[in-house]
Scaffold this motif. Structure first.
Motif, PDB file in Angstrom:
ATOM      1  N   GLY A  14      49.721  32.201  34.076  1.00 28.24           N
ATOM      2  CA  GLY A  14      48.318  32.614  34.190  1.00 28.24           C
ATOM      3  C   GLY A  14      48.252  34.020  34.769  1.00 28.24           C
ATOM      4  N   HIS A  15      47.097  34.655  34.583  1.00 26.22           N
ATOM      5  CA  HIS A  15      46.891  36.002  35.123  1.00 26.22           C
ATOM      6  C   HIS A  15      46.684  35.874  36.629  1.00 26.22           C
ATOM      7  CE1 HIS A  15      45.624  40.192  35.037  1.00 26.22           C
ATOM      8  NE2 HIS A  15      44.526  39.871  35.703  1.00 26.22           N
ATOM      9  N   ARG A  16      47.497  36.567  37.399  1.00 28.09           N
ATOM     10  CA  ARG A  16      47.378  36.417  38.851  1.00 28.09           C
ATOM     11  C   ARG A  16      47.857  37.674  39.570  1.00 28.09           C
ATOM     12  NH1 ARG A  16      49.776  31.926  41.508  1.00 28.09           N
ATOM     13  NH2 ARG A  16      49.821  30.521  39.737  1.00 28.09           N
ATOM     14  N   LEU A  17      47.517  37.729  40.850  1.00 27.33           N
ATOM     15  CA  LEU A  17      47.972  38.828  41.702  1.00 27.33           C
ATOM     16  C   LEU A  17      49.458  38.647  41.963  1.00 27.33           C
ATOM     17  CD1 LEU A  17      47.351  41.264  43.568  1.00 27.33           C
ATOM     18  CD2 LEU A  17      46.812  39.616  45.362  1.00 27.33           C
ATOM     19  N   ALA A  27      36.711  36.264  47.747  1.00 19.50           N
ATOM     20  CA  ALA A  27      35.734  36.737  46.760  1.00 19.50           C
ATOM     21  C   ALA A  27      36.182  38.049  46.121  1.00 19.50           C
ATOM     22  CB  ALA A  27      34.365  36.911  47.416  1.00 19.50           C
ATOM     23  N   ALA A  29      39.330  39.006  45.828  1.00 17.33           N
ATOM     24  CA  ALA A  29      40.477  38.674  44.978  1.00 17.33           C
ATOM     25  C   ALA A  29      40.015  38.164  43.620  1.00 17.33           C
ATOM     26  CB  ALA A  29      41.348  37.627  45.668  1.00 17.33           C
ATOM     27  N   VAL A  30      38.997  37.339  43.617  1.00 14.12           N
ATOM     28  CA  VAL A  30      38.498  36.797  42.342  1.00 14.12           C
ATOM     29  C   VAL A  30      37.814  37.900  41.525  1.00 14.12           C
ATOM     30  CG1 VAL A  30      36.875  35.166  41.324  1.00 14.12           C
ATOM     31  CG2 VAL A  30      38.295  34.466  43.238  1.00 14.12           C
ATOM     32  N   ALA A  34      39.144  39.041  37.804  1.00  9.39           N
ATOM     33  CA  ALA A  34      38.309  39.099  36.602  1.00  9.39           C
ATOM     34  C   ALA A  34      38.229  40.523  36.051  1.00  9.39           C
ATOM     35  CB  ALA A  34      36.899  38.593  36.925  1.00  9.39           C
ATOM     36  N   ASP A  37      41.475  41.431  34.051  1.00 11.64           N
ATOM     37  CA  ASP A  37      41.909  40.569  32.949  1.00 11.64           C
ATOM     38  C   ASP A  37      41.029  40.832  31.739  1.00 11.64           C
ATOM     39  OD1 ASP A  37      43.241  38.664  31.536  1.00 11.64           O
ATOM     40  OD2 ASP A  37      42.329  36.934  32.536  1.00 11.64           O
ATOM     41  N   ALA A  38      41.625  40.931  30.586  1.00  4.70           N
ATOM     42  CA  ALA A  38      40.833  41.207  29.385  1.00  4.70           C
ATOM     43  C   ALA A  38      41.644  40.872  28.146  1.00  4.70           C
ATOM     44  CB  ALA A  38      40.433  42.687  29.351  1.00  4.70           C
ATOM     45  N   ALA A  39      40.931  40.532  27.090  1.00  5.78           N
ATOM     46  CA  ALA A  39      41.591  40.308  25.804  1.00  5.78           C
ATOM     47  C   ALA A  39      42.011  41.660  25.242  1.00  5.78           C
ATOM     48  CB  ALA A  39      40.629  39.604  24.851  1.00  5.78           C
ATOM     49  N   ARG A 187      33.354  49.997  32.586  1.00  2.66           N
ATOM     50  CA  ARG A 187      34.586  49.451  32.009  1.00  2.66           C
ATOM     51  C   ARG A 187      34.669  49.739  30.520  1.00  2.66           C
ATOM     52  NH1 ARG A 187      33.249  42.960  31.259  1.00  2.66           N
ATOM     53  NH2 ARG A 187      31.212  43.303  30.344  1.00  2.66           N
TER      54      ARG A 187
END
Lengths: 314, 289
Positions: A14-17, A27, A29-30, A34, A37-39, A187
């Protein structure tokens, strides 16, 4: 000492730090998870994200790269730099900041180099490796300025070439006065649905909607103020408009549309057209409590420097 | 005469638990003339994303992971042979969004919005991606908290290297899912019970002689999750499913593709092990038993 805290995000179940130079509040970190993370389909240009972290009076600048060397399709690398809002006010620190994002060249073997903060002072700003070398696309810059600063603008702009879009977005961001810059979130993305409220401006290749994907873009206006904003954003040196925006912008709410209001006033000042300037003030600063400094300076009889703003010897 | 149902289904699961694969296979079945359990009721809406998923399932390749900000969904009107017409909306949620809830204890706003609006939840677990509870061995000279036992047959102990236990990284899957369920229950205070289907994905990988039913498998591998759900019938109507949305292992892709189209490959079982259509978990989530 001015410093940027850095955080590397990537794929590990998974995408993570993966590494960082300090702890993050849950908050934050989340929010960064987000924002990074991107397609990204094959061949996607690096994606840029600027995210105002209002609760901590900080700002995150992030770049996301496709991680095609990893076995999981759709995995990405992302480097996020977090600075105090005040650090965005110093031009050299800002130039250093935008040159910092880098993709890990040796995968997880590079993690150690992301665990210390980076000084923003005393360093020679590096050219951003994630931006194309070509000149800033001024037509696109006008489109983005209209989208961000005009009340008629849409917060999501479709554009095919995201490398150019990243370059134009950064030009626009860097030209803003520091307090606005610290509140302006932007962005680039491959595909979005319109109406994401936390970003002031998104440039995307595709806008997903009920009618499927669309890539049509809104034509920017051709008003004189827009031309001045584009010239200013594309300029490395300070322009008279930037002096004006930086003088009066800090008195305005942190709203990109206020930059538009000031910029719309600017052509009247350059033309020394008091009647038009007064009408503009009445329209965009209707209450007596709004734009006080502006009204006093322009019509208070204390200082008429701004009416000579286009003089070469000024 | 009542109008079509307007269900809001949410597929929940940690990363790589098969949510997008299920969505892709579901879309392929909705479009397939061979599948009789469900059909498309209208031709509106945006299909580009789910069509891409269905194409990847059809080719037997690993699907692109769903990014946190993807905001993708299946939104289509479908007619079920048993049930009726439903204007179905299923967002393709990212597994990371559930993980931040379980591990960071923060609701990711789009997930929160989806779960608040949900009329039913399908909770995905992958049989080969469970974090099992960490066993503590009390031995001579053991450090406070004990030592990590050597790996038992077929069980991954976590953390595997004896690193210090951290709840946000090392809690077992069951503990995380129970925590998620309790957070969901809080959201549904005013409209209980909600249908919660536990979907064990990659069901083709479950072996044994006799092979367990989905109920037996969940009872054996996630007993605390099952106990929590069964003791909260006032909060959730529960059903268990085993689904194979690819129909086999991607490692044996040629063999998989030789078995035919998606509708020929995929299969599902209800809690008792009875073969059902892959669309049945969705039908149940809308209309119940």
């Amino acid at each position: 000492m001015r410093a940027a805290h850095q955080f590397l995000f990537g794929y590990e179940d998974g995408h993570r730090l993966l590494a960082g130079s300090r702890d993050l509040a849950p908050a934050t970190a989340v929010a960064l998870l987000a924002a990074t993370d991107a397609a990204m389909p094959d061949g996607s240009a690096p994606l840029v994200t600027g995210l105002a972290l209002a609760k901590s009076s900080e700002y995150a600048f992030c770049v996301t790269w496709s991680a095609t060397e990893l076995p999981r399709p759709g995995a990405v690398w992302a480097h996020a730099l977090v600075v105090a809002e005040a650090d965005l006010a110093e031009p050299r620190a800002l130039e250093t900041l935008v040159g910092l994002p880098r993709r890990p060249s040796r995968g997880v073997a590079d993690l150690g180099s992301y665990r210390a903060p980076i000084a923003l002072e005393g360093a020679v700003p590096a050219a951003p490796s994630y931006l194309p070398a070509r000149a800033t696309d001024r037509e696109l810059l006008a489109e983005l300025a209209f989208a961000a600063y005009d009340p008629r603008g849409e917060a999501t702009v479709a554009h095919e070439e995201l490398g150019s879009a990243a370059k134009a977005l950064l030009s626009l961001w860097r030209a803003q006065w520091p307090a606005l810059r610290a509140a302006f979130s932007f962005r680039t993305r491959e595909v979005v649905r319109p109406g994401t409220p936390e970003f002031d401006l998104t440039v995307t290749r595709k806008i997903r909607g009920q009618g499927g994907e669309s890539a049509a873009s809104t034509p920017a206006g051709t008003e004189p103020w827009l031309k001045s904003v584009v010239e200013d954003a594309a300029s490395v040196a300070t322009t008279p408009l930037r002096d004006f925006l930086w003088a009066f912008g800090p008195h305005e709410p942190r709203d990109p549309r206020r930059l538009g209001a000031l910029a719309r006033l600017w052509p009247s000042i350059v033309a020394r057209n008091g009647r038009a300037a007064r009408a503009q003030l009445e329209r965009d600063w209707p209450s007596p409590q709004s734009g006080v400094a502006l009204k006093q300076i322009l019509f208070g009889g204390k200082n008429d420097d701004w009416w000579l703003a286009d003089q070469p010897d000024r | 005469m009542s109008g079509p149902a307007r269900p809001r289904l949410v597929l929940l699961g940690l990363p790589r638990t098969g949510k997008s694969t299920f969505l892709g296979a579901l879309w392929a079945l909705i479009q397939s003339p061979v599948e009789t359990a469900v059909s498309e009721a209208s031709f509106g809406g945006d299909r580009s994303y789910v069509q891409k998923l269905a194409d990847q399932v059809a080719r037997g390749v690993e699907l692109d992971r769903t990014a946190l900000d993807a905001e993708e969904e299946l939104a289509v009107a479908v007619e079920f042979a048993q049930g009726g017409i439903a204007e179905l909306v299923i967002p393709d949620t990212s597994g990371e969004s559930l993980r931040v809830l379980a591990e960071r204890r923060v609701w990711y706003p789009p997930l929160l919005a989806a779960c608040k609006d949900a009329t039913a939840i399908l909770l995905f677990v992958h049989p080969e991606r469970l974090r099992m509870p960490q066993r503590i061995v009390v031995g001579a000279g053991a450090a406070p908290g004990g030592e990590v036992e050597a790996q038992a047959d077929g069980v991954d102990l976590h953390p595997p290297d004896g690193a210090a236990f951290q709840a946000n990284e090392h809690a077992c899957t069951a503990a995380e899912l129970i925590d998620v369920f309790e957070n969901l229950a809080e959201l549904w205070n005013d409209r209980r019970p909600i249908r919660v289907g536990v979907v064990v994905s990659a069901w083709d990988r479950i072996g044994g002689d006799p092979r367990p039913t989905p109920y037996q498998w969940v009872a054996a591998r996630l007993p605390a999750v099952l106990a929590t759900l069964e003791s909260n019938r006032d909060v959730a109507d529960v059903a268990l499913f085993g689904v194979s949305a690819q129909g086999g292992a991607l490692e044996a892709r040629d063999e998989l593709l030789a078995r035919g189209e998606i509708c020929d490959r995929v299969f599902a079982e209800d809690s008792s092990g009875r073969r059902i259509s892959l669309v049945e978990p969705v039908r149940w989530a809308i209309w119940g038993p």
